[in-house]
Scaffold this motif. Structure first.
Motif, PDB file in Angstrom:
ATOM      1  N   GLU A  91       0.833  -1.204   0.000  1.00 37.63           N
ATOM      2  CA  GLU A  91       0.000   0.000   0.000  1.00 37.63           C
ATOM      3  C   GLU A  91       0.870   1.259   0.000  1.00 37.63           C
ATOM      4  O   GLU A  91       0.618   2.220  -0.732  1.00 37.63           O
ATOM      5  N   LEU A  92       1.921   1.261   0.820  1.00 33.81           N
ATOM      6  CA  LEU A  92       2.814   2.410   0.886  1.00 33.81           C
ATOM      7  C   LEU A  92       3.544   2.619  -0.436  1.00 33.81           C
ATOM      8  O   LEU A  92       3.678   3.757  -0.918  1.00 33.81           O
ATOM      9  N   TRP A  93       4.021   1.524  -1.031  1.00 33.18           N
ATOM     10  CA  TRP A  93       4.722   1.633  -2.321  1.00 33.18           C
ATOM     11  C   TRP A  93       3.799   2.206  -3.395  1.00 33.18           C
ATOM     12  O   TRP A  93       4.187   3.099  -4.155  1.00 33.18           O
ATOM     13  N   MET A  94       2.568   1.708  -3.463  1.00 28.82           N
ATOM     14  CA  MET A  94       1.614   2.193  -4.458  1.00 28.82           C
ATOM     15  C   MET A  94       1.295   3.674  -4.236  1.00 28.82           C
ATOM     16  O   MET A  94       1.172   4.449  -5.194  1.00 28.82           O
ATOM     17  N   ASN A  95       1.139   4.059  -2.977  1.00 28.18           N
ATOM     18  CA  ASN A  95       0.837   5.459  -2.668  1.00 28.18           C
ATOM     19  C   ASN A  95       1.955   6.379  -3.148  1.00 28.18           C
ATOM     20  O   ASN A  95       1.703   7.412  -3.778  1.00 28.18           O
ATOM     21  N   ASN A  96       3.204   6.003  -2.866  1.00 24.93           N
ATOM     22  CA  ASN A  96       4.349   6.793  -3.317  1.00 24.93           C
ATOM     23  C   ASN A  96       4.460   6.796  -4.842  1.00 24.93           C
ATOM     24  O   ASN A  96       4.817   7.813  -5.455  1.00 24.93           O
ATOM     25  N   TYR A  97       4.171   5.662  -5.443  1.00 27.25           N
ATOM     26  CA  TYR A  97       4.252   5.551  -6.905  1.00 27.25           C
ATOM     27  C   TYR A  97       3.219   6.464  -7.573  1.00 27.25           C
ATOM     28  O   TYR A  97       3.517   7.158  -8.545  1.00 27.25           O
ATOM     29  N   PHE A  98       1.998   6.459  -7.054  1.00 28.22           N
ATOM     30  CA  PHE A  98       0.964   7.326  -7.608  1.00 28.22           C
ATOM     31  C   PHE A  98       1.355   8.801  -7.489  1.00 28.22           C
ATOM     32  O   PHE A  98       1.049   9.609  -8.376  1.00 28.22           O
ATOM     33  N   ARG A  99       2.008   9.167  -6.386  1.00 24.41           N
ATOM     34  CA  ARG A  99       2.448  10.554  -6.229  1.00 24.41           C
ATOM     35  C   ARG A  99       3.481  10.898  -7.308  1.00 24.41           C
ATOM     36  O   ARG A  99       3.448  11.991  -7.887  1.00 24.41           O
ATOM     37  N   TRP A 100       4.372   9.959  -7.580  1.00 25.42           N
ATOM     38  CA  TRP A 100       5.372  10.160  -8.637  1.00 25.42           C
ATOM     39  C   TRP A 100       4.686  10.332  -9.995  1.00 25.42           C
ATOM     40  O   TRP A 100       5.020  11.239 -10.761  1.00 25.42           O
ATOM     41  N   VAL A 101       3.732   9.481 -10.280  1.00 27.90           N
ATOM     42  CA  VAL A 101       3.021   9.560 -11.559  1.00 27.90           C
ATOM     43  C   VAL A 101       2.282  10.890 -11.681  1.00 27.90           C
ATOM     44  O   VAL A 101       2.295  11.534 -12.737  1.00 27.90           O
ATOM     45  N   SER A 102       1.620  11.306 -10.600  1.00 25.14           N
ATOM     46  CA  SER A 102       0.878  12.564 -10.619  1.00 25.14           C
ATOM     47  C   SER A 102       1.796  13.743 -10.907  1.00 25.14           C
ATOM     48  O   SER A 102       1.468  14.626 -11.715  1.00 25.14           O
ATOM     49  N   ASP A 103       2.977  13.754 -10.263  1.00 22.77           N
ATOM     50  CA  ASP A 103       3.937  14.835 -10.506  1.00 22.77           C
ATOM     51  C   ASP A 103       4.443  14.798 -11.949  1.00 22.77           C
ATOM     52  O   ASP A 103       4.603  15.843 -12.592  1.00 22.77           O
ATOM     53  N   TYR A 104       4.699  13.603 -12.457  1.00 24.13           N
ATOM     54  CA  TYR A 104       5.172  13.454 -13.836  1.00 24.13           C
ATOM     55  C   TYR A 104       4.143  14.004 -14.826  1.00 24.13           C
ATOM     56  O   TYR A 104       4.476  14.769 -15.743  1.00 24.13           O
ATOM     57  N   LEU A 105       2.886  13.631 -14.641  1.00 26.02           N
ATOM     58  CA  LEU A 105       1.831  14.100 -15.544  1.00 26.02           C
ATOM     59  C   LEU A 105       1.632  15.604 -15.438  1.00 26.02           C
ATOM     60  O   LEU A 105       1.352  16.275 -16.431  1.00 26.02           O
ATOM     61  N   GLU A 106       1.773  16.133 -14.229  1.00 30.77           N
ATOM     62  CA  GLU A 106       1.647  17.574 -14.043  1.00 30.77           C
ATOM     63  C   GLU A 106       2.730  18.313 -14.822  1.00 30.77           C
ATOM     64  O   GLU A 106       2.458  19.334 -15.476  1.00 30.77           O
ATOM     65  N   ASN A 107       3.961  17.794 -14.775  1.00 28.83           N
ATOM     66  CA  ASN A 107       5.050  18.402 -15.543  1.00 28.83           C
ATOM     67  C   ASN A 107       4.791  18.321 -17.041  1.00 28.83           C
ATOM     68  O   ASN A 107       5.072  19.267 -17.785  1.00 28.83           O
ATOM     69  N   CYS A 108       4.241  17.193 -17.477  1.00 25.34           N
ATOM     70  CA  CYS A 108       3.904  17.044 -18.898  1.00 25.34           C
ATOM     71  C   CYS A 108       2.852  18.062 -19.308  1.00 25.34           C
ATOM     72  O   CYS A 108       2.928  18.672 -20.378  1.00 25.34           O
ATOM     73  N   ARG A 109       1.842  18.243 -18.462  1.00 30.57           N
ATOM     74  CA  ARG A 109       0.789  19.207 -18.775  1.00 30.57           C
ATOM     75  C   ARG A 109       1.340  20.623 -18.839  1.00 30.57           C
ATOM     76  O   ARG A 109       0.977  21.395 -19.711  1.00 30.57           O
TER      77      ARG A 109
END
Length: 509
Positions: free
Chosen positions: A381-399
């Motif tokens: 659960e902790l790994w997935m939570n951190n991973y989703f935060r990474w993905v969200s930041d990545y997509l935000e930078n792309c946008r």
């Protein structure tokens, strides 16, 4: 003249298609272009056309829905779809619905378009009434996309393997305008020199980024180990000689009549190969349990994926918490499988939104191995939570990278399409790739007026020019600027300028 309808939500594509070819030379005339599927349907209800050219991805009614709707109504003409490099699955579904051919937007030029028109003429309109094209394509053999042209023995049993070039968009730039000659053809030539492939099968290009291998199975017991070895050999040849990484999907053994089903299986397996790291191979016998519930899992993840990729942080956080709370109630094995399904859907969404999942992290990750190292649900659960935060930041930078010119592009889009009934806040937000609510706020902030007010001002200014320069009747002017109710047009005009349209026109004459 054979009538042509062009449907694409990008005005630049519509203009390019009109101007690229000498349509009359090939016996065609472009009678209309539309910015979306609904507009095209309304036009075709009253106006027959012989050739339809439509984009696959459009806001509102997309290309597949348009084709399906026209087919159900009995109005589908000879149809060509426009697609991006990573839309093989959409194109294949379009073939199933009865389209004739596809063109890649990235490869669109005069030669490609005129060759298509020449082929359409030779195959459809040589000896028949152009108003009634032969629609036998709707009954295509399952072995479409190139396999139908190969004379495979019908009593044979086959394995079907689908290869995909990883990070194709970036890799294809190495070959500039010569992807076919300098990438696709050498890849095929290298693979065909491998003796085991030459002896038992073959390989063809089905899309610029994808290659399909057929392999005749004579020993079912040896098939799994033999085909895995051959696929790995082909991948290594492409990597060693062309520095191209590929991922592969390997079907079960099927009879000739079931080759279409094997290809469907491969398409779903390719979604999993994105999680398998370098030299990724996903074989059907290893993923039977995953494949059987993919659609169900997709529905469970869809709300989260939509919020994540649209940039809706509140909804994304809520949906993420919902998914993770579900995982927290499972045993470790079930939780691991659930996480892998979520990651598979995430990789697929990257594909849909034309981002490259393989570039998300600095190195190619084997998610199966990474997650298997975790031993407790809380760790997972902790790994997935951190991973989703990474993905969200990545997509935000792309946008942010894409959004520097968002408002100018929106203004151009409005200027090109203000007269369309499909011109809405949502269609414009979809065009520039932003969440509707965020786009509305940003548009108001940067232009000093709401989207609705801005669109109204554009339409009314166009109406004033028509009153000043033409003798059109008021209902004709109203319709030309996007108001299909002349009384509503009159009210909006008087509200904006303090005078009725009729009085304004009299004052100018």
């Amino acid at each position: 003249m054979k009538r042509v309808l062009i449907v694409d939500d990008e005005s630049i594509v519509r203009v390019a298609l009109r101007s690229l070819a000498d349509w009359e030379k090939y016996g065609f005339t472009v009678v209309r272009d539309c910015m979306g599927g609904l507009q095209a349907v309304e036009y075709m209800k009253e106006n027959p056309v012989e050739l339809l050219i439509t984009d696959m991805k459009m806001p509102g009614m997309d290309g597949l829905k348009l084709i399906s709707h026209l087919r159900d109504m009995g109005l589908l003409p000879v149809t060509v779809v426009l697609s991006g490099y990573n839309e093989f699955e959409l194109v294949r579904e379009a073939f199933r619905l009865g389209v004739y051919d596809y063109m890649l937007k990235g490869d669109l030029n005069q030669r490609v378009l005129e060759e298509l028109l020449d082929k359409v003429n030779r195959q459809y309109f040589k000896d028949q009434d152009p108003g009634r094209p032969d629609m036998a394509l709707g009954d295509m053999d399952p072995m479409d996309m190139g396999l139908a042209a190969i004379n495979l023995p019908k009593d044979g049993r086959y394995g079907i393997i689908l290869f995909e070039v990883v990070d194709f968009k970036r890799q294809s730039m190495r070959f500039a305008d010569n992807v076919e000659e300098e990438m696709s053809r050498p890849m095929l030539d290298l693979a065909r020199q491998i003796p085991r492939l030459a002896a038992k099968g073959g390989i063809i290009k089905v899309y610029p980024s994808q290659f399909l291998m057929y392999y005749r199975v004579t020993d079912p017991v040896q098939y799994p180990s033999g085909i895995l070895s051959l696929v790995r050999q082909i991948q290594k040849v492409w990597r060693d000689y062309m520095n191209l990484e590929t991922q592969a999907a390997i079907s079960d053994i099927v009879d000739y009549r079931d080759i279409g089903q094997a290809l469907d299986q491969d398409i779903r397996l390719l979604k999993w190969s994105a999680l398998a790291g370098e030299y990724a191979m996903c074989a059907a016998w290893d993923f039977e349990g995953y494949l059987s519930v993919m659609e169900e899992k997709k529905q469970g993840c869809q709300a989260f994926m939509t919020a994540l990729f649209s940039g809706d942080k509140v909804a994304s956080a809520q949906e993420k918490d919902r998914l993770l709370s579900t995982i927290n109630t499972m045993d470790m094995q079930s939780a691991t499988q659930e996480c892998l399904h979520i990651l598979c859907q995430l990789a697929d969404q990257f594909h849909v939104y034309e981002n490259e999942f393989s570039t998300l992290l600095p190195e190619r990750v084997n998610y199966f191995e990474k997650i298997s190292r975790l031993t407790q649900v809380k760790e997972l659960e902790l790994w997935m939570n951190n991973y989703f935060r990474w993905v969200s930041d990545y997509l935000e930078n792309c946008r942010e990278d894409r959004q520097e010119d968002v408002i100018p592009r929106a203004r151009h889009f409005i200027a090109d399409n203000y007269a369309s009934p499909e011109m809405t806040l949502k269609s414009t937000a979809d065009y520039v790739g932003l969440n509707e609510k965020y786009f509305s706020t940003r548009f108001t902030k940067e232009t000093g007026m709401t989207f609705s007010t801005y669109l109204t001002s554009v339409r009314l200014e166009k109406a004033k020019r028509l009153m000043e320069s033409t003798d059109l009747k008021m209902y004709e002017i109203s319709d030309r600027v996007g108001y299909h109710n002349v009384e509503h047009f009159n009210r909006m005009f008087k509200k904006a300028y303090g005078i009725s349209p009729r009085d304004y026109k009299r004052g100018r004459t």
